[in-house]
Design a protein around this motif. Structure first.
Motif, PDB file in Angstrom:
ATOM      1  N   LEU A 145       0.830  -1.209   0.000  1.00 23.20           N
ATOM      2  CA  LEU A 145       0.000   0.000   0.000  1.00 23.20           C
ATOM      3  C   LEU A 145       0.864   1.259   0.000  1.00 23.20           C
ATOM      4  O   LEU A 145       0.541   2.249  -0.664  1.00 23.20           O
ATOM      5  N   ALA A 146       1.976   1.227   0.746  1.00 26.84           N
ATOM      6  CA  ALA A 146       2.871   2.388   0.773  1.00 26.84           C
ATOM      7  C   ALA A 146       3.470   2.652  -0.603  1.00 26.84           C
ATOM      8  O   ALA A 146       3.630   3.801  -1.019  1.00 26.84           O
ATOM      9  N   ALA A 147       3.800   1.583  -1.329  1.00 28.02           N
ATOM     10  CA  ALA A 147       4.335   1.743  -2.687  1.00 28.02           C
ATOM     11  C   ALA A 147       3.284   2.359  -3.612  1.00 28.02           C
ATOM     12  O   ALA A 147       3.597   3.210  -4.459  1.00 28.02           O
ATOM     13  N   LEU A 148       2.024   1.940  -3.437  1.00 31.55           N
ATOM     14  CA  LEU A 148       0.942   2.509  -4.250  1.00 31.55           C
ATOM     15  C   LEU A 148       0.747   3.989  -3.925  1.00 31.55           C
ATOM     16  O   LEU A 148       0.566   4.818  -4.826  1.00 31.55           O
ATOM     17  N   VAL A 149       0.811   4.335  -2.639  1.00 38.25           N
ATOM     18  CA  VAL A 149       0.680   5.738  -2.233  1.00 38.25           C
ATOM     19  C   VAL A 149       1.815   6.568  -2.833  1.00 38.25           C
ATOM     20  O   VAL A 149       1.597   7.687  -3.305  1.00 38.25           O
ATOM     21  N   ALA A 150       3.032   6.028  -2.808  1.00 36.16           N
ATOM     22  CA  ALA A 150       4.180   6.746  -3.396  1.00 36.16           C
ATOM     23  C   ALA A 150       3.959   7.011  -4.879  1.00 36.16           C
ATOM     24  O   ALA A 150       4.309   8.075  -5.403  1.00 36.16           O
TER      25      ALA A 150
ATOM     26  N   LEU B  82      -8.459   0.870   1.911  1.00 36.81           N
ATOM     27  CA  LEU B  82      -8.592   0.420   0.528  1.00 36.81           C
ATOM     28  C   LEU B  82      -9.632   1.250  -0.230  1.00 36.81           C
ATOM     29  O   LEU B  82      -9.450   1.551  -1.416  1.00 36.81           O
ATOM     30  N   THR B  83     -10.712   1.638   0.451  1.00 35.95           N
ATOM     31  CA  THR B  83     -11.726   2.482  -0.195  1.00 35.95           C
ATOM     32  C   THR B  83     -11.137   3.837  -0.571  1.00 35.95           C
ATOM     33  O   THR B  83     -11.348   4.342  -1.687  1.00 35.95           O
ATOM     34  N   SER B  84     -10.376   4.428   0.358  1.00 36.19           N
ATOM     35  CA  SER B  84      -9.742   5.722   0.073  1.00 36.19           C
ATOM     36  C   SER B  84      -8.756   5.607  -1.079  1.00 36.19           C
ATOM     37  O   SER B  84      -8.694   6.478  -1.960  1.00 36.19           O
ATOM     38  N   LEU B  85      -7.998   4.517  -1.077  1.00 33.30           N
ATOM     39  CA  LEU B  85      -7.035   4.303  -2.160  1.00 33.30           C
ATOM     40  C   LEU B  85      -7.734   4.103  -3.498  1.00 33.30           C
ATOM     41  O   LEU B  85      -7.277   4.598  -4.534  1.00 33.30           O
ATOM     42  N   THR B  86      -8.857   3.385  -3.475  1.00 35.48           N
ATOM     43  CA  THR B  86      -9.617   3.165  -4.712  1.00 35.48           C
ATOM     44  C   THR B  86     -10.100   4.489  -5.290  1.00 35.48           C
ATOM     45  O   THR B  86     -10.001   4.737  -6.495  1.00 35.48           O
ATOM     46  N   ASP B  87     -10.620   5.360  -4.406  1.00 36.17           N
ATOM     47  CA  ASP B  87     -11.075   6.679  -4.868  1.00 36.17           C
ATOM     48  C   ASP B  87      -9.907   7.473  -5.449  1.00 36.17           C
ATOM     49  O   ASP B  87     -10.039   8.137  -6.497  1.00 36.17           O
TER      50      ASP B  87
ATOM     51  N   GLN C 219      -3.930  14.238  -0.299  1.00 31.88           N
ATOM     52  CA  GLN C 219      -4.780  13.071  -0.013  1.00 31.88           C
ATOM     53  C   GLN C 219      -3.939  11.815   0.163  1.00 31.88           C
ATOM     54  O   GLN C 219      -4.237  10.976   1.017  1.00 31.88           O
ATOM     55  N   ALA C 220      -2.867  11.684  -0.646  1.00 29.62           N
ATOM     56  CA  ALA C 220      -1.985  10.523  -0.506  1.00 29.62           C
ATOM     57  C   ALA C 220      -1.281  10.543   0.846  1.00 29.62           C
ATOM     58  O   ALA C 220      -1.121   9.500   1.500  1.00 29.62           O
ATOM     59  N   ASP C 221      -0.858  11.737   1.291  1.00 30.86           N
ATOM     60  CA  ASP C 221      -0.215  11.847   2.604  1.00 30.86           C
ATOM     61  C   ASP C 221      -1.177  11.470   3.718  1.00 30.86           C
ATOM     62  O   ASP C 221      -0.782  10.849   4.719  1.00 30.86           O
ATOM     63  N   ALA C 222      -2.452  11.849   3.565  1.00 32.37           N
ATOM     64  CA  ALA C 222      -3.446  11.507   4.587  1.00 32.37           C
ATOM     65  C   ALA C 222      -3.614   9.999   4.703  1.00 32.37           C
ATOM     66  O   ALA C 222      -3.721   9.451   5.808  1.00 32.37           O
ATOM     67  N   ILE C 223      -3.597   9.307   3.559  1.00 30.77           N
ATOM     68  CA  ILE C 223      -3.697   7.840   3.590  1.00 30.77           C
ATOM     69  C   ILE C 223      -2.426   7.246   4.178  1.00 30.77           C
ATOM     70  O   ILE C 223      -2.458   6.289   4.959  1.00 30.77           O
ATOM     71  N   ASP C 224      -1.275   7.838   3.826  1.00 25.92           N
ATOM     72  CA  ASP C 224       0.001   7.333   4.337  1.00 25.92           C
ATOM     73  C   ASP C 224       0.059   7.426   5.855  1.00 25.92           C
ATOM     74  O   ASP C 224       0.679   6.588   6.527  1.00 25.92           O
ATOM     75  N   GLU C 225      -0.574   8.461   6.429  1.00 30.60           N
ATOM     76  CA  GLU C 225      -0.617   8.593   7.880  1.00 30.60           C
ATOM     77  C   GLU C 225      -1.290   7.383   8.528  1.00 30.60           C
ATOM     78  O   GLU C 225      -0.904   6.945   9.610  1.00 30.60           O
ATOM     79  N   LYS C 226      -2.306   6.853   7.846  1.00 29.05           N
ATOM     80  CA  LYS C 226      -3.025   5.700   8.394  1.00 29.05           C
ATOM     81  C   LYS C 226      -2.195   4.417   8.311  1.00 29.05           C
ATOM     82  O   LYS C 226      -2.487   3.446   9.002  1.00 29.05           O
ATOM     83  N   LEU C 227      -1.190   4.410   7.426  1.00 25.95           N
ATOM     84  CA  LEU C 227      -0.359   3.217   7.292  1.00 25.95           C
ATOM     85  C   LEU C 227       0.762   3.184   8.324  1.00 25.95           C
ATOM     86  O   LEU C 227       1.414   2.169   8.498  1.00 25.95           O
ATOM     87  N   SER C 228       1.002   4.307   8.990  1.00 25.14           N
ATOM     88  CA  SER C 228       2.118   4.373   9.924  1.00 25.14           C
ATOM     89  C   SER C 228       1.900   3.497  11.158  1.00 25.14           C
ATOM     90  O   SER C 228       2.764   2.732  11.523  1.00 25.14           O
ATOM     91  N   PRO C 229       0.760   3.587  11.855  1.00 21.34           N
ATOM     92  CA  PRO C 229       0.549   2.659  12.974  1.00 21.34           C
ATOM     93  C   PRO C 229       0.261   1.254  12.460  1.00 21.34           C
ATOM     94  O   PRO C 229       0.155   1.027  11.263  1.00 21.34           O
ATOM     95  N   ALA C 230       0.167   0.303  13.397  1.00 24.52           N
ATOM     96  CA  ALA C 230      -0.132  -1.076  12.993  1.00 24.52           C
ATOM     97  C   ALA C 230      -1.510  -1.112  12.338  1.00 24.52           C
ATOM     98  O   ALA C 230      -2.511  -0.716  12.933  1.00 24.52           O
ATOM     99  N   LEU C 231      -1.537  -1.572  11.119  1.00 26.81           N
ATOM    100  CA  LEU C 231      -2.787  -1.607  10.355  1.00 26.81           C
ATOM    101  C   LEU C 231      -3.559  -2.868  10.713  1.00 26.81           C
ATOM    102  O   LEU C 231      -3.036  -3.978  10.597  1.00 26.81           O
ATOM    103  N   THR C 232      -4.802  -2.713  11.150  1.00 26.25           N
ATOM    104  CA  THR C 232      -5.616  -3.867  11.534  1.00 26.25           C
ATOM    105  C   THR C 232      -6.571  -4.225  10.409  1.00 26.25           C
ATOM    106  O   THR C 232      -6.796  -3.448   9.479  1.00 26.25           O
ATOM    107  N   ALA C 233      -7.150  -5.407  10.535  1.00 28.63           N
ATOM    108  CA  ALA C 233      -8.100  -5.865   9.515  1.00 28.63           C
ATOM    109  C   ALA C 233      -9.322  -4.963   9.471  1.00 28.63           C
ATOM    110  O   ALA C 233      -9.929  -4.783   8.415  1.00 28.63           O
ATOM    111  N   GLU C 234      -9.702  -4.372  10.634  1.00 28.72           N
ATOM    112  CA  GLU C 234     -10.866  -3.493  10.650  1.00 28.72           C
ATOM    113  C   GLU C 234     -10.588  -2.186   9.911  1.00 28.72           C
ATOM    114  O   GLU C 234     -11.479  -1.586   9.310  1.00 28.72           O
ATOM    115  N   GLN C 235      -9.344  -1.718   9.947  1.00 24.64           N
ATOM    116  CA  GLN C 235      -8.981  -0.463   9.283  1.00 24.64           C
ATOM    117  C   GLN C 235      -8.755  -0.632   7.784  1.00 24.64           C
ATOM    118  O   GLN C 235      -8.858   0.327   7.024  1.00 24.64           O
TER     119      GLN C 235
END
Length: 454
Positions: free
Chosen positions: A116-121, A153-158, A132-148
């Motif tokens: 996901l980080a490579a896709l954001v880059a 993925l929806t944000s990335l799709t948009d 918007q890409a930086d905002a998504i990247d912020e969510k990838l910094s902590p441990a990403l859970t299945a609920e998140q």
């Protein structure tokens, strides 16, 4: 009594045996290094299949990272074999021990986040989507859970949809510009055809005038010869001269009309050509910008793998032609995964940027540095012998180790390791890189934060 002559053959055999033994030892060490590297990568690929197997794999990884013995490896073999065999006969987990979706996802957490980080880059290439890409990247910094994950993925799709729209818009703009340029070229072609037609008409007008003048002069001569009265001759000559003057006036009028039309059309074409040149320059500049962007790493703003592939081929060609000493250095950020795990991907990105800036600020204008991929960089040093390249690499390594880097108030230790080699005339890009990469692996094995030359 044994003479010196008698012992020479034995001495020669002894030295030959030593030489062969040393050669075999070197081959064995190289093979051992390659096998350890292969085992390490296989271990990494196998992680996450089953917890018992993960435990044995981590033990094996810890052993192969240091000097070990065959007995120590043999002790690990039975448990590792049992763990692999258990994969074919999985035991259903007890209800109490069943893992939650977040726990099940944790095994592949790092791999998914890296993708996901490579896709954001990649999305950051679009200046309109950087925030918007930086905002998504912020969510990838902590441990990403299945609920998140679904939200990310929806944000990335948009965002991918917007990127596609922007690319389509850019393509439409280029198509429109090219169509406009084709229209201008058609106008120029039409102008050339009209110029040719005007020249033909001007030539026909001149021919008409010549015919008319010739006819008037001939008629005047005939009138003079047949006339017997001087007054009549004067009258006929005056009439013919008036007729000739009329023909000349008509000719001048036609020529003036042609000249005015040609002048107006020429002015129009000059304007069209200036517009065409401006549009062609803009298109060329846009294409050059796109080409430059395709060879620049988005995160570190230094050349990327594609730029390196081209440059190394150029340097190999120059080496074979001019015999100029050239060296290759492969660099790797030490414990980069630990930095990502401890401080998050944002910190990892900043580390890569800081390291890239340090590289770029210390190389010469003739040198070349690129991000090869992940936390790995590659440097080309034309006109540099191996000894000088080794000293230069040591200076850069020391400079990076002295960087006082902090992320959100926490100090982050940064060190790098490198493998340095000289390019050879019979090298390919692959063989040269592999040789430097093996030297880098040795630097890692020997404790990191060091440069190894081969």
């Amino acid at each position: 009594m044994t003479t010196g002559t008698d012992t020479d053959p034995w001495r020669t055999k002894y030295y030959d045996s030593l030489g062969r033994l040393e050669e075999q030892q070197l081959q064995f060490r190289a093979m051992e290094t390659a096998l350890k590297r292969l085992v390490g990568r296989l271990c990494t690929a196998a992680l996450g299949l089953a917890p018992p197997l993960d435990e044995q794999i981590r033990k094996l990884q810890a052993v192969i990272r240091r000097e070990t013995t065959a007995e120590e490896l043999e002790k690990l073999t039975p448990a590792l074999t049992d763990a692999i065999g258990a994969l074919d006969h999985p035991v259903p987990p007890a209800p109490v021990a069943s893992s939650t979706p977040s726990q099940a996802f944790a095994a592949n957490d790092e791999r998914v986040r890296a993708i996901l980080a490579a896709l954001v880059a990649e999305l950051r290439r679009d200046v309109e989507l950087v925030a918007q890409a930086d905002a998504i990247d912020e969510k990838l910094s902590p441990a990403l859970t299945a609920e998140q994950l679904p939200e990310v993925l929806t944000s990335l799709t948009d965002l991918v949809g917007k990127r596609i729209q922007h690319l389509e818009r850019a393509n439409q703009e280029i198509e429109s510009l090219l169509g406009h340029m084709v229209g201008k070229l058609d106008e120029i072609g039409q102008f050339v055809a009209e110029q040719h037609q005007n020249q033909a008409q001007s030539h026909a007008s001149s021919e008409t005038l010549n015919t008319q003048l010739a006819g008037e002069i001939k008629a005047m001569g005939e009138s003079v010869e047949s006339a017997k009265d001087l007054q009549l001759i004067r009258q006929q000559v005056r009439e013919r001269m008036d007729s000739i003057d009329k023909h000349l006036q008509e000719f001048r009028q036609r020529e003036a009309t042609f000249a005015a039309a040609i002048s107006a059309r020429s002015d129009q074409m000059r304007s069209r050509i200036l517009e065409l040149e401006a549009e062609a320059t803009r298109l060329q500049s846009q294409l050059q910008d796109e080409q430059r962007a395709s060879t620049i790493d988005v995160l570190t703003r230094i050349p990327n793998r594609q730029a390196y592939d081209k440059r190394v081929e150029d340097e190999l060609h120059r080496l074979r032609r001019f015999k100029q000493a050239t060296c290759l250095a492969v660099w790797d950020v030490d414990h980069f995964k630990r930095i990502n795990d401890s401080y998050g991907h944002r910190a990892g990105d900043r580390v890569l940027q800081v390291v890239a800036d340090c590289f770029a600020s210390r190389i010469r204008s003739t040198d070349f540095i690129a991000r090869y991929g992940g936390e790995e960089f590659v440097m080309i040093l034309p006109g540099t012998h191996l000894e000088d390249a080794s000293r230069f690499s040591e200076r850069i390594r020391a400079a990076i180790a002295e960087i006082g880097f902090h992320f959100r108030g926490s100090p982050v230790s940064i060190t790098v390791s490198s493998g340095v080699t000289a390019l050879l005339p019979d090298d390919t890009a692959g063989t040269a890189f592999d040789r430097a990469d093996k030297a880098l692996y040795r630097a890692k094995q020997e404790g990191r934060n060091r440069c190894v030359t081969v």
